[in-house]
Design a protein around this motif. Sequence first.
Motif, short mmCIF file in Angstrom:
data_model
loop_
_atom_site.label_atom_id
_atom_site.label_comp_id
_atom_site.label_asym_id
_atom_site.label_seq_id
_atom_site.Cartn_x
_atom_site.Cartn_y
_atom_site.Cartn_z
N GLY A 184 14.62 24.36 17.27
CA GLY A 184 13.86 24.84 16.12
C GLY A 184 14.54 25.96 15.37
N GLU A 185 15.47 26.67 16.04
CA GLU A 185 16.21 27.76 15.39
C GLU A 185 17.71 27.48 15.35
N ASP A 186 18.09 26.22 15.48
CA ASP A 186 19.51 25.86 15.47
C ASP A 186 20.00 25.79 14.03
N GLU A 187 20.94 26.65 13.68
CA GLU A 187 21.53 26.64 12.34
C GLU A 187 22.96 26.12 12.35
N HIS A 188 23.47 25.77 13.53
CA HIS A 188 24.85 25.28 13.62
C HIS A 188 24.92 23.79 13.27
N VAL A 189 24.01 23.01 13.83
CA VAL A 189 23.93 21.60 13.50
C VAL A 189 22.73 21.42 12.57
N PRO A 190 22.95 21.17 11.29
CA PRO A 190 21.82 21.10 10.34
C PRO A 190 20.80 20.04 10.75
N ARG A 191 19.56 20.46 10.84
CA ARG A 191 18.50 19.58 11.32
C ARG A 191 18.16 18.50 10.30
N ASN A 192 18.45 18.75 9.02
CA ASN A 192 18.04 17.77 8.03
C ASN A 192 18.89 16.50 8.07
N GLY A 193 19.98 16.51 8.82
CA GLY A 193 20.75 15.27 8.96
C GLY A 193 19.93 14.19 9.64
N ALA A 194 19.29 14.53 10.75
CA ALA A 194 18.44 13.56 11.44
C ALA A 194 17.26 13.15 10.57
N GLU A 195 16.71 14.10 9.83
CA GLU A 195 15.55 13.79 8.98
C GLU A 195 15.93 12.82 7.87
N ARG A 196 17.07 13.05 7.21
CA ARG A 196 17.50 12.16 6.13
C ARG A 196 17.86 10.78 6.67
N PHE A 197 18.47 10.74 7.85
CA PHE A 197 18.84 9.48 8.48
C PHE A 197 17.58 8.66 8.78
N ARG A 198 16.59 9.29 9.39
CA ARG A 198 15.35 8.58 9.70
C ARG A 198 14.67 8.09 8.43
N THR A 199 14.58 8.95 7.42
CA THR A 199 13.93 8.56 6.16
C THR A 199 14.62 7.36 5.54
N ASP A 200 15.94 7.36 5.54
CA ASP A 200 16.70 6.25 4.96
C ASP A 200 16.41 4.94 5.69
N LEU A 201 16.38 4.98 7.04
CA LEU A 201 16.14 3.76 7.80
C LEU A 201 14.69 3.29 7.67
N VAL A 202 13.77 4.22 7.53
CA VAL A 202 12.37 3.83 7.28
C VAL A 202 12.26 3.13 5.94
N GLU A 203 12.87 3.71 4.91
CA GLU A 203 12.75 3.13 3.57
C GLU A 203 13.49 1.80 3.45
N ARG A 204 14.63 1.67 4.12
CA ARG A 204 15.41 0.44 4.02
C ARG A 204 14.83 -0.69 4.86
N TYR A 205 14.45 -0.36 6.11
CA TYR A 205 14.14 -1.40 7.08
C TYR A 205 12.76 -1.26 7.71
N GLY A 206 12.01 -0.24 7.34
CA GLY A 206 10.69 -0.04 7.90
C GLY A 206 10.69 0.30 9.38
N LEU A 207 11.75 0.94 9.85
CA LEU A 207 11.87 1.24 11.28
C LEU A 207 10.94 2.37 11.70
N ASP A 208 10.43 2.25 12.91
CA ASP A 208 9.64 3.34 13.50
C ASP A 208 10.23 3.74 14.85
N SER A 209 11.51 3.44 15.05
CA SER A 209 12.15 3.63 16.35
C SER A 209 12.94 4.93 16.45
N ILE A 210 12.89 5.77 15.42
CA ILE A 210 13.63 7.03 15.43
C ILE A 210 12.64 8.18 15.41
N THR A 211 12.76 9.07 16.39
CA THR A 211 11.89 10.23 16.46
C THR A 211 12.71 11.50 16.44
N ILE A 212 12.09 12.57 16.00
CA ILE A 212 12.73 13.89 15.97
C ILE A 212 11.79 14.88 16.63
#
Length: 268
Positions: free
Chosen positions: A212-240
């Motif tokens: 929750g306080e990690d600034e070295h590995v940007p957390r929004n990478g996982a968020e953008r990746f999940r959003t992209d796969l949800v929008e493209r393929y309707g996946l619900d298999s990625i959690t954060i």
Amino acid sequence: MFDTSRPTATFPEPIRQDVDGIPVLAQPPAGELRGIWLHVPAYELSKEEALPVLQRAARLGYLGVSFDPWMMGARTIPEDTDNATRRARIFANFRRNFWPILGQTAIEVPRVLDWAEAEFDIHAPVTMSGHSMGGDIGVVAMGLDKRITKLASVVGTPDWTRPAARDLETQTHFMDLGQADWHARFFHDALDPMTHPERYAHGPRIAFILGGEDEHVPRNGAERFRTDLVERYGLDSITITYLAGKTHMDFMEYDLWWDEAVAQLQAQ
């Protein structure tokens, strides 16, 4: 389903093997073998330092397997006389020096799995975990090898460009990530998960476990990746999952994230 208990077990001796120049470590379980759990260690860590993870996997009945990432552990080059020297060299031009480590290690994962399957006569879906750099590599490997059906990416990111990444030591200064040369760009263009979403269209289970306080590995990478796969393929298999108040280096304590990783992979 995973057995989340931690019984006392006397393990067989770990097995060390050179697999086409890749130093591999395997921890068999004490009882019946139910599958393979492959763990990729963090930057600067070796397969030996991953042994506690392999033993945790073995307690669940898995063959715990790890290997030295390219240029780490037994594969350290002479220029990297110690971790401080290595870190200074890599971070002097992060993209040029780090992207080939991600790429070369990721494409070695299928070779290690080939060896494990043949050596132990087991053919079952593979579970994988990766810590920090290993989490980055795990996402790549899962897109390449469909034998890997479940992954816990622990403080890892699917975005090699790491926008707004901050330095590891203080996590306050934005990193100068440098510029990739041809060699590094080749790996990025071929393997970066953010630019190859089609490799995940089949819906493998990916659990990102982040600080929750990690600034070295940007957390929004996982968020953008999940959003992209949800929008493209309707996946619900990625959690954060965010562990509140935890920074990047807190995750060097395996007990901090192991139970969460098992619980997340069990949930799907």
